[in-house]
Design a protein around this motif. Structure first.
Motif, PDB file in Angstrom:
ATOM      1  N   ARG A 125      40.151  36.987  70.343  1.00  0.00           N
ATOM      2  CA  ARG A 125      39.651  38.033  69.458  1.00  0.00           C
ATOM      3  C   ARG A 125      39.370  39.318  70.223  1.00  0.00           C
ATOM      4  O   ARG A 125      39.731  40.412  69.790  1.00  0.00           O
ATOM      5  N   THR A 126      38.753  39.171  71.403  1.00  0.00           N
ATOM      6  CA  THR A 126      38.331  40.363  72.136  1.00  0.00           C
ATOM      7  C   THR A 126      39.379  40.818  73.159  1.00  0.00           C
ATOM      8  O   THR A 126      39.238  41.893  73.723  1.00  0.00           O
ATOM      9  N   GLY A 127      40.402  39.980  73.387  1.00  0.00           N
ATOM     10  CA  GLY A 127      41.418  40.336  74.385  1.00  0.00           C
ATOM     11  C   GLY A 127      42.275  41.499  73.918  1.00  0.00           C
ATOM     12  O   GLY A 127      42.441  41.712  72.719  1.00  0.00           O
ATOM     13  N   GLY A 128      42.820  42.224  74.870  1.00  0.00           N
ATOM     14  CA  GLY A 128      43.703  43.343  74.520  1.00  0.00           C
ATOM     15  C   GLY A 128      45.034  42.819  74.007  1.00  0.00           C
ATOM     16  O   GLY A 128      45.358  41.630  74.153  1.00  0.00           O
ATOM     17  N   GLU A 129      45.791  43.716  73.421  1.00  0.00           N
ATOM     18  CA  GLU A 129      47.089  43.399  72.838  1.00  0.00           C
ATOM     19  C   GLU A 129      48.002  42.679  73.837  1.00  0.00           C
ATOM     20  O   GLU A 129      48.789  41.820  73.475  1.00  0.00           O
ATOM     21  N   SER A 134      47.906  32.207  77.640  1.00  0.00           N
ATOM     22  CA  SER A 134      47.760  31.077  78.553  1.00  0.00           C
ATOM     23  C   SER A 134      46.571  31.297  79.498  1.00  0.00           C
ATOM     24  O   SER A 134      45.833  30.354  79.800  1.00  0.00           O
ATOM     25  N   ALA A 135      46.361  32.544  79.927  1.00  0.00           N
ATOM     26  CA  ALA A 135      45.227  32.840  80.822  1.00  0.00           C
ATOM     27  C   ALA A 135      43.901  32.681  80.073  1.00  0.00           C
ATOM     28  O   ALA A 135      42.933  32.120  80.603  1.00  0.00           O
ATOM     29  N   ILE A 136      43.862  33.158  78.833  1.00  0.00           N
ATOM     30  CA  ILE A 136      42.636  33.035  78.027  1.00  0.00           C
ATOM     31  C   ILE A 136      42.315  31.556  77.821  1.00  0.00           C
ATOM     32  O   ILE A 136      41.173  31.111  77.945  1.00  0.00           O
ATOM     33  N   ALA A 163      52.788  26.967  78.171  1.00  0.00           N
ATOM     34  CA  ALA A 163      53.789  27.041  77.100  1.00  0.00           C
ATOM     35  C   ALA A 163      53.304  27.860  75.900  1.00  0.00           C
ATOM     36  O   ALA A 163      54.038  28.028  74.929  1.00  0.00           O
ATOM     37  N   LEU A 164      52.079  28.348  75.956  1.00  0.00           N
ATOM     38  CA  LEU A 164      51.563  29.096  74.801  1.00  0.00           C
ATOM     39  C   LEU A 164      52.287  30.432  74.645  1.00  0.00           C
ATOM     40  O   LEU A 164      52.608  31.088  75.634  1.00  0.00           O
ATOM     41  N   PRO A 165      52.527  30.817  73.396  1.00  0.00           N
ATOM     42  CA  PRO A 165      53.209  32.090  73.170  1.00  0.00           C
ATOM     43  C   PRO A 165      52.296  33.286  73.467  1.00  0.00           C
ATOM     44  O   PRO A 165      51.101  33.104  73.730  1.00  0.00           O
ATOM     45  N   SER A 166      52.854  34.481  73.366  1.00  0.00           N
ATOM     46  CA  SER A 166      52.064  35.694  73.621  1.00  0.00           C
ATOM     47  C   SER A 166      50.937  35.810  72.589  1.00  0.00           C
ATOM     48  O   SER A 166      50.971  35.151  71.551  1.00  0.00           O
ATOM     49  N   ARG A 167      49.978  36.651  72.878  1.00  0.00           N
ATOM     50  CA  ARG A 167      48.816  36.784  71.998  1.00  0.00           C
ATOM     51  C   ARG A 167      49.230  37.134  70.564  1.00  0.00           C
ATOM     52  O   ARG A 167      48.744  36.529  69.606  1.00  0.00           O
ATOM     53  N   ASP A 168      50.138  38.079  70.423  1.00  0.00           N
ATOM     54  CA  ASP A 168      50.552  38.488  69.079  1.00  0.00           C
ATOM     55  C   ASP A 168      51.230  37.363  68.316  1.00  0.00           C
ATOM     56  O   ASP A 168      50.929  37.107  67.153  1.00  0.00           O
ATOM     57  N   ALA A 182      44.282  38.619  61.633  1.00  0.00           N
ATOM     58  CA  ALA A 182      43.848  37.392  62.300  1.00  0.00           C
ATOM     59  C   ALA A 182      42.585  37.657  63.126  1.00  0.00           C
ATOM     60  O   ALA A 182      41.660  36.842  63.134  1.00  0.00           O
ATOM     61  N   VAL A 183      42.549  38.815  63.788  1.00  0.00           N
ATOM     62  CA  VAL A 183      41.369  39.160  64.581  1.00  0.00           C
ATOM     63  C   VAL A 183      40.140  39.294  63.675  1.00  0.00           C
ATOM     64  O   VAL A 183      39.043  38.821  64.003  1.00  0.00           O
ATOM     65  N   ALA A 184      40.338  39.876  62.499  1.00  0.00           N
ATOM     66  CA  ALA A 184      39.222  40.017  61.553  1.00  0.00           C
ATOM     67  C   ALA A 184      38.739  38.645  61.073  1.00  0.00           C
ATOM     68  O   ALA A 184      37.531  38.387  61.015  1.00  0.00           O
ATOM     69  N   VAL A 185      39.698  37.760  60.784  1.00  0.00           N
ATOM     70  CA  VAL A 185      39.316  36.417  60.339  1.00  0.00           C
ATOM     71  C   VAL A 185      38.584  35.663  61.454  1.00  0.00           C
ATOM     72  O   VAL A 185      37.598  34.970  61.207  1.00  0.00           O
ATOM     73  N   LEU A 186      39.035  35.859  62.689  1.00  0.00           N
ATOM     74  CA  LEU A 186      38.329  35.235  63.820  1.00  0.00           C
ATOM     75  C   LEU A 186      36.892  35.730  63.899  1.00  0.00           C
ATOM     76  O   LEU A 186      35.971  34.966  64.159  1.00  0.00           O
ATOM     77  N   GLY A 187      36.720  37.003  63.667  1.00  0.00           N
ATOM     78  CA  GLY A 187      35.378  37.581  63.694  1.00  0.00           C
ATOM     79  C   GLY A 187      34.461  36.942  62.663  1.00  0.00           C
ATOM     80  O   GLY A 187      33.271  36.752  62.901  1.00  0.00           O
ATOM     81  N   GLU A 188      35.042  36.570  61.516  1.00  0.00           N
ATOM     82  CA  GLU A 188      34.237  35.891  60.490  1.00  0.00           C
ATOM     83  C   GLU A 188      34.015  34.427  60.839  1.00  0.00           C
ATOM     84  O   GLU A 188      32.954  33.876  60.576  1.00  0.00           O
ATOM     85  N   ALA A 189      35.048  33.793  61.394  1.00  0.00           N
ATOM     86  CA  ALA A 189      34.998  32.346  61.615  1.00  0.00           C
ATOM     87  C   ALA A 189      34.083  31.960  62.770  1.00  0.00           C
ATOM     88  O   ALA A 189      33.376  30.960  62.704  1.00  0.00           O
ATOM     89  N   LEU A 190      34.112  32.773  63.830  1.00  0.00           N
ATOM     90  CA  LEU A 190      33.445  32.348  65.052  1.00  0.00           C
ATOM     91  C   LEU A 190      31.940  32.127  64.922  1.00  0.00           C
ATOM     92  O   LEU A 190      31.428  31.162  65.474  1.00  0.00           O
ATOM     93  N   PRO A 191      31.209  32.980  64.179  1.00  0.00           N
ATOM     94  CA  PRO A 191      29.774  32.695  64.049  1.00  0.00           C
ATOM     95  C   PRO A 191      29.503  31.316  63.434  1.00  0.00           C
ATOM     96  O   PRO A 191      28.544  30.641  63.815  1.00  0.00           O
TER      97      PRO A 191
END
Ligand code: 1PW
Length: 213
Positions: A125-129, A134-136, A163-168, A182-191
């Motif tokens: 969610r907070t990572g850049g584009e 895989s690093a995250i 083997a994970l695809p790119s962030r996008d 997706a980032v907005a939904v993550l923001g709602e889901a994570l709490p």
């Protein structure tokens, strides 16, 4: 035969949201539904993730068995499960001796994995584009679940993460629209996920169940 509906992060969101009652109890039904959704998601990531999803699936299945078994009324919430299993001496506190796995030790494994998921999704969610999924994933794994895994599992897991695809692309596999959606939904889901995590952590700490073998 109709293809199974694709994974959508929204189902997982609403399952974890539905877990916590007004009395701050964690309901097992929606908790396991959330996990079912996550497992489907892991399947969509391909065969390299199958050893990860197999273990989670076996644990979810064991819990589902308890939730519809003879003592199903004891497995409505994590709180009722802990009370029942401790009072009935069903929890092996020091060493496994071949008796059936308790709900407590099984949920503890899922609970630790949920922390990984929470850190991983927060990283996405907070990572850049251009940040690498895989690093995250590796960082969040090393900061959580890895501590409980032997070397060989750590090695296999970290190899699978490559083997994970790119962030996008990854955000798109969540099936909730564009990467921004997706980032907005993550923001709602994570709490909600972190709420479930902290209530469970406190419950298990209170009963000294955080190191169950
Ligand atoms: C991409 C985001 C992924 C989040 C989903 C998290 C799924 C977590 C499953 C990790 C499983 C790794 C391989 C299995 C290890 C087991 O030995 C271990 N299980 C867990 C869940 O940590 C310990 O279970 P055990 O051997 O004590 O029954």
């Amino acid at each position: 035969m109709a293809a199974p509906a694709a994974f959508s992060l929204r189902e997982v969101l609403s399952a974890f949201e539905a877990c916590v009652t007004e009395q701050r109890e964690v309901l097992l039904g929606p908790y396991l539904c959330g996990w079912r959704g996550l497992i489907r998601f892991l399947h969509s990531l391909g065969a390299v993730f199958s050893f990860i999803s197999k273990d989670a699936e076996a644990k979810v299945q064991l819990m589902e068995g308890l939730c519809c078994g003879e003592h199903r009324e004891r497995y409505v919430s994590l709180q009722s499960m802990v009370r029942y299993e401790l009072d009935s001496g069903l929890v092996e506190l020091h060493r496994r001796s071949g008796r059936p796995d308790s709900g407590c030790r099984t949920v503890l494994r899922l609970h630790r994995a949920l922390r990984w998921l929470q850190l991983f999704l927060e990283g996405l969610r907070t990572g850049g584009e251009h940040s690498r999924t895989s690093a995250i994933c590796t960082d969040s794994y090393n900061a959580s679940l890895a501590a409980f895994h032997p070397w060989v599992i750590r090695k296999a897991a970290t190899m699978a993460f490559c083997a994970l695809p790119s962030r996008d692309a990854f955000l798109r596999t969540m099936n909730v629209g564009s990467a921004e959606d997706a980032v907005a939904v993550l923001g709602e889901a994570l709490p909600h996920i972190s709420d479930v995590y902290s209530i469970t952590q406190e419950l298990f700490a209170q009963h000294r169940l955080l190191d169950l073998p």
